[in-house]
Design a protein around this motif. Sequence first.
Motif, PDB file in Angstrom:
ATOM      1  N   GLY A 256       0.806  -1.223   0.000  1.00  9.02           N
ATOM      2  CA  GLY A 256       0.000   0.000   0.000  1.00  9.02           C
ATOM      3  C   GLY A 256       0.832   1.263   0.000  1.00  9.02           C
ATOM      4  N   MET A 257       1.940   1.236   0.713  1.00  5.79           N
ATOM      5  CA  MET A 257       2.820   2.399   0.774  1.00  5.79           C
ATOM      6  C   MET A 257       3.812   2.439  -0.386  1.00  5.79           C
ATOM      7  SD  MET A 257       1.752   4.084   3.387  1.00  5.79           S
ATOM      8  CE  MET A 257       0.115   3.519   2.909  1.00  5.79           C
ATOM      9  N   GLN A 258       3.683   1.483  -1.303  1.00  6.56           N
ATOM     10  CA  GLN A 258       4.499   1.404  -2.517  1.00  6.56           C
ATOM     11  C   GLN A 258       5.992   1.306  -2.213  1.00  6.56           C
ATOM     12  OE1 GLN A 258       3.413   4.420  -5.377  1.00  6.56           O
ATOM     13  NE2 GLN A 258       1.233   4.078  -5.107  1.00  6.56           N
ATOM     14  N   ARG A 259       6.299   0.542  -1.169  1.00  7.71           N
ATOM     15  CA  ARG A 259       7.703   0.348  -0.811  1.00  7.71           C
ATOM     16  C   ARG A 259       8.276  -0.938  -1.406  1.00  7.71           C
ATOM     17  NH1 ARG A 259       6.105   2.636   4.768  1.00  7.71           N
ATOM     18  NH2 ARG A 259       5.414   0.527   5.253  1.00  7.71           N
ATOM     19  N   TYR A 260       7.411  -1.936  -1.642  1.00 11.64           N
ATOM     20  CA  TYR A 260       7.898  -3.191  -2.199  1.00 11.64           C
ATOM     21  C   TYR A 260       8.060  -3.038  -3.706  1.00 11.64           C
ATOM     22  CZ  TYR A 260       8.283  -8.142  -3.317  1.00 11.64           C
ATOM     23  OH  TYR A 260       8.731  -9.355  -3.781  1.00 11.64           O
ATOM     24  N   PRO A 261       9.247  -3.279  -4.232  1.00 12.21           N
ATOM     25  CA  PRO A 261       9.492  -2.975  -5.659  1.00 12.21           C
ATOM     26  C   PRO A 261       8.704  -3.834  -6.649  1.00 12.21           C
ATOM     27  CG  PRO A 261      11.567  -3.163  -4.434  1.00 12.21           C
ATOM     28  CD  PRO A 261      10.484  -3.685  -3.541  1.00 12.21           C
ATOM     29  N   LEU A 262       8.452  -5.104  -6.324  1.00  7.29           N
ATOM     30  CA  LEU A 262       7.816  -6.004  -7.283  1.00  7.29           C
ATOM     31  C   LEU A 262       6.301  -6.069  -7.045  1.00  7.29           C
ATOM     32  CD1 LEU A 262      10.478  -8.860  -7.398  1.00  7.29           C
ATOM     33  CD2 LEU A 262      10.008  -7.138  -9.142  1.00  7.29           C
ATOM     34  N   ARG A 263       5.682  -4.907  -6.987  1.00  6.93           N
ATOM     35  CA  ARG A 263       4.226  -4.839  -6.824  1.00  6.93           C
ATOM     36  C   ARG A 263       3.579  -4.671  -8.203  1.00  6.93           C
ATOM     37  NH1 ARG A 263       6.548  -0.080  -5.470  1.00  6.93           N
ATOM     38  NH2 ARG A 263       5.806   1.758  -6.595  1.00  6.93           N
TER      39      ARG A 263
END
Length: 313
Positions: A256-263
Amino acid sequence: MSKHFLVIVATVGLLASLLSCGNGKPALDNPSRGEIVIAADESFQPLVTQLTSAYSGIYPDAHFKVIFRPEQEAINMMLQDSARLVFATRVLKPNERAVFDQRKIKGATEKIATDGVALIVNKANTDSLITMAELQRIFNGQISQWGQLKGGNQSSPITLVFDNNNSSNLAFVLKTFNIKDVKGLRIFTTHSNREVIDFVRKNPSAIGFIGVNWISDSDEPLSVELAKDLRVMGVSDKINPVNRNDYFQPFQEDLGMQRYPLRRPVYILSRETHPGLGGGLINYIVRDAGSLIIRKLGLWPRTPYDRIINLTK
């Protein structure tokens, strides 16, 4: 007029009302009843199964035949009118959109969630951190051994494991790293996300790529069982991470916070041409309690479901 004749007329009339809409055609489904076919990439099996089961629980006359196929095959089913809806990670391509245009079908595309491709390794493998730069070099063929990774403690070759040659997981990763040719790479494909998990359990040198909803529902016994004896790798988009806090896993907050690169996004693609059962399911997912199921599965829903709680003294 005989009673026998009246019975025949009444029976024919009842049959006609059940089988037609007054024009000799079968009755159309609607948001609360009917049966439709849904196609979905197998990486979304837990998500799609729970969403459709919950909707059928509310509307017992609503029935969904769900067929799990690699993403491109699932989309082709919809284009060929073999499926009403598709759960996918992308919108239609221009040539696919043209198929609808030729048939004067408007169609619809709804983003319902943010998902992540999880990288899993055997529990015996303590190399559970990796950077996007290292992954790029793996898929470019520049890194082939665990020992070439920062902090790597194995000397064995890296085996990349995917669920299918045409799956959304493989397509997403290859697109992310702009890989056109996988010849020469140590890639192994199975037939399902579950088989990827089983393969990684038996092979400490493997990295498995799966849809995170397979292992992220802590309330689902199967999900808990599948997650046993595995590590979910932390991924960093920094070239030189300083500490573990620079790495993120594909779970809810980091998606949700767009921290994981492979989303990646999750879409529902529809070819429905009337207010039918497909539209009812989409509305339930986007505007109703369906988002609670998405959240329960560890993904990030497009629209949070507001629960109103009344507190009384």
